[in-house]
Enzyme design. Structure first.
Site, PDB file in Angstrom:
ATOM      1  N   SER A  21       1.059  -1.042   0.052  1.00 23.37           N
ATOM      2  CA  SER A  21       0.094   0.026  -0.023  1.00 23.37           C
ATOM      3  C   SER A  21       0.870   1.213  -0.084  1.00 23.37           C
ATOM      4  CB  SER A  21      -1.088   0.138   1.128  1.00 23.37           C
ATOM      5  OG  SER A  21      -2.012   1.086   1.179  1.00 23.37           O
ATOM      6  N   ASN A  22       0.390   2.423   0.392  1.00 17.81           N
ATOM      7  CA  ASN A  22       1.241   3.443   0.451  1.00 17.81           C
ATOM      8  C   ASN A  22       0.723   4.679   1.643  1.00 17.81           C
ATOM      9  OD1 ASN A  22      -0.956   5.569  -0.726  1.00 17.81           O
ATOM     10  ND2 ASN A  22      -0.696   4.045  -2.428  1.00 17.81           N
ATOM     11  N   ARG A  23       1.171   5.683   1.692  1.00 20.46           N
ATOM     12  CA  ARG A  23       0.845   6.562   2.764  1.00 20.46           C
ATOM     13  C   ARG A  23      -0.361   7.330   2.751  1.00 20.46           C
ATOM     14  NH1 ARG A  23       5.722  10.002   2.779  1.00 20.46           N
ATOM     15  NH2 ARG A  23       4.502  11.253   4.023  1.00 20.46           N
ATOM     16  N   SER A  24      -1.288   7.254   1.678  1.00 22.26           N
ATOM     17  CA  SER A  24      -2.343   8.300   1.406  1.00 22.26           C
ATOM     18  C   SER A  24      -3.266   7.893   2.502  1.00 22.26           C
ATOM     19  CB  SER A  24      -3.146   7.843   0.206  1.00 22.26           C
ATOM     20  OG  SER A  24      -4.192   8.680   0.084  1.00 22.26           O
ATOM     21  N   ALA A  88      -4.341   7.604  -4.372  1.00 16.98           N
ATOM     22  CA  ALA A  88      -3.008   6.778  -4.664  1.00 16.98           C
ATOM     23  C   ALA A  88      -3.134   5.319  -4.829  1.00 16.98           C
ATOM     24  CB  ALA A  88      -2.281   7.280  -3.324  1.00 16.98           C
TER      25      ALA A  88
END
Ligand code: PMT
Length: 213
Positions: A21-24, A88
């Site tokens: 995943s990512n930091r959004s 994102a």
């Protein structure tokens, strides 16, 4: 007008307990949804997993993976005037999800990644073009070059770029700074401000563009 907005990250499962995943945080996308609602518009908010409450009045569609977001966006296009893709979305996902937790004792796994479908590009390729299409660009260098490349390749009406390396801006923060790039080679800077204020400005600009088109 009717807005379709995507927000937050996607999660691409590796096994039943792990994902990419990512930091959004969803803050930017949710702020745009809130601003559109406050301006009297209808909002469908397609959201990845975030810890935010949906703005009152939005039609919230919860998704987890990039594939689910792609399907949800395409299922909610009827009557949309302005689509703003702020999520994102993972560019890559594991080729397969292990049915059980990958065990440490089996050694470090090799995870084959495959590309996800590009939601923004798929909307840009639709003909006839029934809505104004704005994408975001999260950049860590060469902001204008990369944003303009996305604008052209993904056939958008606007790309809204942010420098996600700038301290206190971009992912997770309450503030951001945006540059809107347009196909006529012009651009418009929205300097550092709260995501709430930037979202209000953005909604006004996008509505103005939609009315002129
Ligand atoms: O959520 P916050 O914590 O508030 O952070 C806000 C933000 C930094 C996430 C937001 O401002 C932002 O930049 N969103 C876009 C993030 C991103 O994925 O950018 P990108 O440059 O990788 O993608 C370009 C565009 O293509 C985006 O509109 C993205 O939604 C879209 N895309 C990307 C991949 C894919 N498979 N499908 C897509 O539609």
């Amino acid at each position: 007008m009717k807005f379709l907005i995507t927000a937050g990250p996607t999660r691409e499962p590796i096994d039943p307990v792990r994902y990419i995943s990512n930091r959004s945080s969803g803050k930017m996308g949710y702020a745009i949804a809130q601003a559109a609602l406050e301006a009297g518009h209808e909002v469908v908010l397609v959201s990845g997993p975030v810890a935010l409450n949906a703005p009152a009045g939005a039609q919230l569609v919860r998704v987890t993976t990039a594939d689910e977001m792609y399907d949800a966006v395409h299922a909610h296009l009827a009557g949309v005037d302005i689509a703003v893709l702020c999520a994102a979305v993972a560019d890559f996902k594991p080729a397969s999800c292990a049915p059980r937790k990958i065990k440490k004792r089996d050694g470090v796994p090799t995870i084959k990644l495959v590309p996800t479908r590009d939601i923004l590009a798929s909307l840009g390729a639709l003909r006839p073009k029934k809505f104004l299409l704005a994408g975001f660009a999260a950049e860590t260098g060469d902001l204008e070059k990369n944003a303009r490349e996305k604008l052209e390749k993904k056939q958008c009406d606007a790309v809204i770029a942010n420098d996600v390396l700038a301290p206190g801006l971009g992912f997770e923060s309450d503030e951001n700074a945006l540059t809107i790039f347009l196909p006529d080679q012009s651009s418009r800077v929205l300097p550092r401000a709260s995501k709430h204020d930037l979202a209000n400005a953005l909604v006004k600009i996008l509505c103005g563009m939609q009315q002129k088109s």
